[in-house]
Scaffold this active site. Structure first.
Site, PDB file in Angstrom:
ATOM      1  N   GLY A   1      -8.980 -27.583   4.337  1.00  0.00           N
ATOM      2  CA  GLY A   1      -8.728 -27.272   5.731  1.00  0.00           C
ATOM      3  C   GLY A   1      -7.414 -26.534   5.918  1.00  0.00           C
ATOM      4  N   GLY A   2      -6.753 -26.817   7.041  1.00  0.00           N
ATOM      5  CA  GLY A   2      -5.499 -26.146   7.359  1.00  0.00           C
ATOM      6  C   GLY A   2      -4.422 -26.356   6.320  1.00  0.00           C
TER       7      GLY A   2
ATOM      8  N   GLY B   1      -3.305  10.499  -6.344  1.00  0.00           N
ATOM      9  CA  GLY B   1      -2.569   9.586  -5.492  1.00  0.00           C
ATOM     10  C   GLY B   1      -2.086   8.358  -6.231  1.00  0.00           C
ATOM     11  N   ALA B   2      -2.807   7.956  -7.282  1.00  0.00           N
ATOM     12  CA  ALA B   2      -2.395   6.782  -8.049  1.00  0.00           C
ATOM     13  C   ALA B   2      -1.058   7.023  -8.743  1.00  0.00           C
ATOM     14  CB  ALA B   2      -3.468   6.412  -9.065  1.00  0.00           C
TER      15      ALA B   2
END
Length: 526
Positions: free
Chosen positions: A181-182, A416-417
């Site tokens: 959970g949280g 771009g890499a």
């Protein structure tokens, strides 16, 4: 002698107050013998046994060990054990102060209530104030249902402090039991997550809820076990077979980290000469850009004594991130891994490297980037999965980093890499390259097919003409000295000289100071 449910703590009034105190603390320290046996029966240590393994011997000082909850109803008024299910305080690791809290599964299953949370808040506040690392040893059943919303509010206080401490002090979460959970969001907010196989699980909704909502039948281990989070989700940075090995590596990691963001990691004399060269490097990396090799072998030749600590080893294996030492100083390494996906960047690799770069920058750890990248991984799944947005995280992290940065292009660096992998254009302080480097928009064959498409189509022998033009493009625009001639690479170096030259550059940059524009904070791509 028994411990009573009274403020005095000990029922026998014939005993001196000092003796009562000693007896009370002894009972609190030892805990319930049957509960301890049950914990050991699951192959798990107790909270105090874990703290003893983490910290230097006899260094632990406990905070609020006698605290008890004040909740009423649901039988809680008759069950008020001391510590309220969490052991908290501080000690030392390798002689340096470390704060710690450990859920005690023997008490309320380690579930968090109001008093339990207040103790954690206390130790977190002290860690931030003292400027020392915080380690949480997690083994709890989530919020204490009997205390209702006050338990949930306790988690909110933890999350706020996790965020306040982020980039200020190192935060390490060690998962040694369930975390559902949280509660799972606190580890997710910290810098490093350690997990132990078969005993620790993390998930937002458990197997029963998953089955009820989706109809899928899954075990807790299959849903959120150590192997899943280490290989698929990337939530866990490290996973281990047993608790002791995990805690040993937590100690090792703490030795590599500074106390806080105002300090540097401690230097440790290694006995490995900073002038040492390695002729083996030229043999490890094949000249052909299409032949794979293990970048870890290159790292081993460069770092002190061949020793480094790889992070996220099993997740996004096409990029390697690690902490090691050079001339005794801690350095963060980011390196493409040609053995996996040819070292191409994809969504997971970009996020993995971006988080590591941000961590190093936050804690004053210099960065060395080893580049051998053919580009970003093509594919519909990558584009639809947000490679533009998520790949930009790595670009943002490098552009925002102010620590010393040295990049070394080993072989190919395309498109771009190349820019994203800490190129000179995004702020690398020193950019080096091996003679085998190929820095270009794309590979020679792909470039020739675009640039000379009409010329190739018109040729009588298109295959021969294509090859001639590929060779021409390679010779004109992709030779090893092209980038150096244009100032995008500081020097083309012999592979064997990599270690001493990088160390020399890092020593020069030790006093680097860079101011970013005044702002509240950036808005990085998410």
């Amino acid at each position: 002698m028994t411990i009573a449910n009274t403020p005095a703590g000990v029922a026998d009034t014939g005993v001196s107050r000092l003796e009562k105190l000693r007896l009370l603390k002894e009972v609190v320290r030892d805990g319930d013998a049957e509960a301890t046996e049950r914990q050991h029966g699951k192959g798990k240590l107790t909270a105090r046994e874990r703290i003893d393994l983490l910290l230097d011997p006899e260094s632990f000082t406990e905070l609020e060990g006698l605290r008890r909850h004040r909740a009423q109803g649901f039988g809680l008024e008759t069950r008020r054990p001391h510590t309220d299910g969490v052991v908290a305080g501080w000690g030392t690791v390798h002689g340096r102060t470390v704060f710690v809290y450990a859920h005690d599964f023997r008490i309320f299953g380690g579930a968090l209530g109001e008093a339990h949370a207040a103790k954690i808040h206390k130790v977190m506040d002290l860690a931030i104030s003292a400027g020392a690392p915080l380690v949480s040893l997690n083994d709890g059943a989530g919020a204490r249902i009997q205390e209702g919303v006050t338990a949930l509010a306790g988690y909110g206080g933890i999350f706020v402090r996790n965020t306040k401490a982020s980039g200020v002090i190192p935060q390490i979460s060690v998962m040694l039991g369930p975390c559902a959970g949280g509660a799972a969001y606190s580890p997710a907010l910290t810098d490093f997550v350690f997990m132990v196989r078969d005993t620790s699980q993390m998930f937002i909704t458990g197997p029963d809820v998953v089955a009820a909502v989706t109809g899928q039948s899954v075990t807790a281990e299959e849903l959120g076990g150590a192997a899943i989070h280490a290989t698929k989700s990337g939530v866990s940075h490290f996973d281990y077979e047993d608790e002791q090995t995990a805690l040993d590596d937590v100690r090792f990691l703490l030795a590599m980290l500074p106390q806080n963001n105002r300090e540097r990691s401690p230097r440790v004399p290694s006995g490995d000469s900073p002038h040492r060269t390695s002729e083996r490097l030229a043999e490890l990396v094949p000249d052909s850009g299409s032949v794979p090799y293990d970048i870890r072998a290159v790292l081993s030749e460069i770092v002190d004594n061949g020793e480094f600590m790889e992070i996220h080893e099993q997740w996004a294996a096409n990029i390697v991130v690690a902490l090691g030492r050079m001339d005794g100083h801690v350095v963060g390494f980011v390196a493409n891994q040609p053995q996996v996906l040819a070292g191409a960047l994809n969504i997971d690799a970009s996020e993995k490297a971006a988080r590591f770069v941000q961590m190093c920058d936050a804690f004053n750890i210099p960065l060395v980037t080893l580049v051998d990248v053919p580009g970003f991984l093509p594919g519909v799944d990558q584009e639809h999965g947000g490679i533009i947005r998520r790949g930009a995280k790595l670009l943002y992290a490098y552009c925002n980093a102010t620590v010393p940065r040295v990049s070394v292009v080993l072989r190919k660096a395309y498109g771009g890499a190349y820019i994203v992998m800490d190129s000179r254009s995004v702020g690398a302080d020193v950019a080096l390259a091996w003679p085998s480097n190929e820095i270009a928009v794309m590979g020679a064959e792909g470039a020739a097919n675009v640039v000379f498409r009409k010329q190739i189509a018109a040729a009588k022998d298109s295959t021969a003409e294509r090859q001639r033009l590929v060779d021409q493009y390679h010779a004109d625009l992709m030779h090893p000295y092209y980038s150096a001639e244009r100032g995008l690479v500081d020097d083309v170096i012999e592979p064997g000289e990599t270690r001493p030259l990088v160390i020399r550059a890092l020593n020069m940059l030790r006093t680097k100071h860079t101011d970013l524009p005044a702002r509240k904070h950036g808005n990085p791509p998410q």
